[in-house]
Design an enzyme around this catalytic site. Sequence first.
Site, short mmCIF file in Angstrom:
data_model
loop_
_atom_site.label_atom_id
_atom_site.label_comp_id
_atom_site.label_asym_id
_atom_site.label_seq_id
_atom_site.Cartn_x
_atom_site.Cartn_y
_atom_site.Cartn_z
N GLY A 16 0.78 -1.23 0.00
CA GLY A 16 0.00 0.00 0.00
C GLY A 16 0.82 1.28 0.00
CG ASN A 18 1.61 3.30 -5.74
OD1 ASN A 18 1.95 4.28 -6.40
ND2 ASN A 18 2.23 2.13 -5.81
CG MET A 96 -2.01 -8.49 -6.36
SD MET A 96 -1.03 -7.62 -7.61
CE MET A 96 -0.21 -9.03 -8.34
NE ARG A 97 -8.27 -11.72 -5.94
CZ ARG A 97 -8.39 -13.02 -5.75
NH1 ARG A 97 -9.01 -13.78 -6.62
NH2 ARG A 97 -7.88 -13.58 -4.67
CB ILE A 98 -8.40 -9.51 -14.01
CG1 ILE A 98 -6.91 -9.83 -14.03
CG2 ILE A 98 -8.86 -8.97 -15.35
CD1 ILE A 98 -6.59 -11.13 -14.73
CG ASN A 113 -3.61 -0.75 -12.61
OD1 ASN A 113 -3.47 -0.88 -11.40
ND2 ASN A 113 -2.97 -1.53 -13.49
CG HIS A 115 1.84 -2.14 -15.34
ND1 HIS A 115 1.53 -3.38 -14.80
CD2 HIS A 115 2.85 -2.37 -16.22
CE1 HIS A 115 2.29 -4.30 -15.34
NE2 HIS A 115 3.11 -3.72 -16.21
CG ASP A 151 -1.21 -4.46 -16.90
OD1 ASP A 151 -1.89 -3.97 -15.98
OD2 ASP A 151 -0.46 -5.44 -16.73
CD GLU A 180 4.74 1.81 -9.03
OE1 GLU A 180 4.70 0.90 -9.84
OE2 GLU A 180 4.51 1.65 -7.83
C1 GRF Z 1 3.16 -1.21 -7.59
O1 GRF Z 1 4.42 -1.49 -8.11
C2 GRF Z 1 2.17 -1.04 -8.71
O2 GRF Z 1 2.73 -0.53 -9.87
C3 GRF Z 1 1.68 -2.44 -8.95
O3 GRF Z 1 1.62 -3.00 -7.67
C4 GRF Z 1 2.58 -2.38 -6.82
C5 GRF Z 1 1.88 -1.94 -5.58
O4 GRF Z 1 2.76 -1.47 -4.63
N1 GRF Z 1 0.42 -2.44 -9.65
P1 GRF Z 1 2.26 -0.81 -3.30
O5 GRF Z 1 1.36 -1.84 -2.59
O6 GRF Z 1 1.51 0.44 -3.64
O7 GRF Z 1 3.50 -0.54 -2.51
#
Ligand code: GRF
Length: 214
Positions: A16, A18, A96-98, A113, A115, A151, A180
Amino acid sequence: MSEKPCNVAIFASGTGTNFRAIAEACRGGRISARVACLITDRSDAGALEIARSFEIPSHVIDVKTKKAGLLPEVEQDCVRLCTTHGVDLVALAGFMRILKGPLLNAFDGRIMNIHPSLLPSFKGLDAVQQALDYGAKIVGCTVHFVDQTIDGGAIILQAAVPVGEGQSEDDVLQKVHKEEHRIYVEAIGLFAAGRLRRDGRRVRIVDPVTPDNR
Ligand code: GRF
């Protein structure tokens, strides 16, 4: 910036970082947005602790499947939760789910999202690893709108990270993460300020509305 802050739902499965960056930007008033709730598919997600520390309501959804996707009924539950929290924008941050069904329909053009690659290169899991294994000299990250593809949605912002000679994978990963956090906050801020215009795959950033150009 618009007068009412944009209500953002964060969907996260992991650490988490981000989520934290977005929550800090909202709390600090750097963007006209607030995190309305956290939704996670894992009861052990680090993101839950972050939600607690920011006093953000959180929900652990029962995915009822081992598959990568979400069942339509579970997506529908997520829609209900988002509606209850008055959500304007869904931000996937390591979720981690589509998404395939009801959420995409309910929040069409309002799901983002992040990536960890310069899309369209290195889609899918372990993108930084994929890029380094490929021998890429520049890696990076992308914020994009989410559509039915994996993606593959329209790109909002990207940041490049050069791979220095002799740099460890960890160093590179950390630099990508830092970028990010920066571009995800920026993208959400632009959305909140009504400054993103989408035309097919192309996303334009328009000037802020000022008293002079209103
Ligand atoms: C990040 O690298 C993001 O790009 C990917 O999952 C990771 C999540 O990291 N989709 P965090 O949980 O925000 O540290």
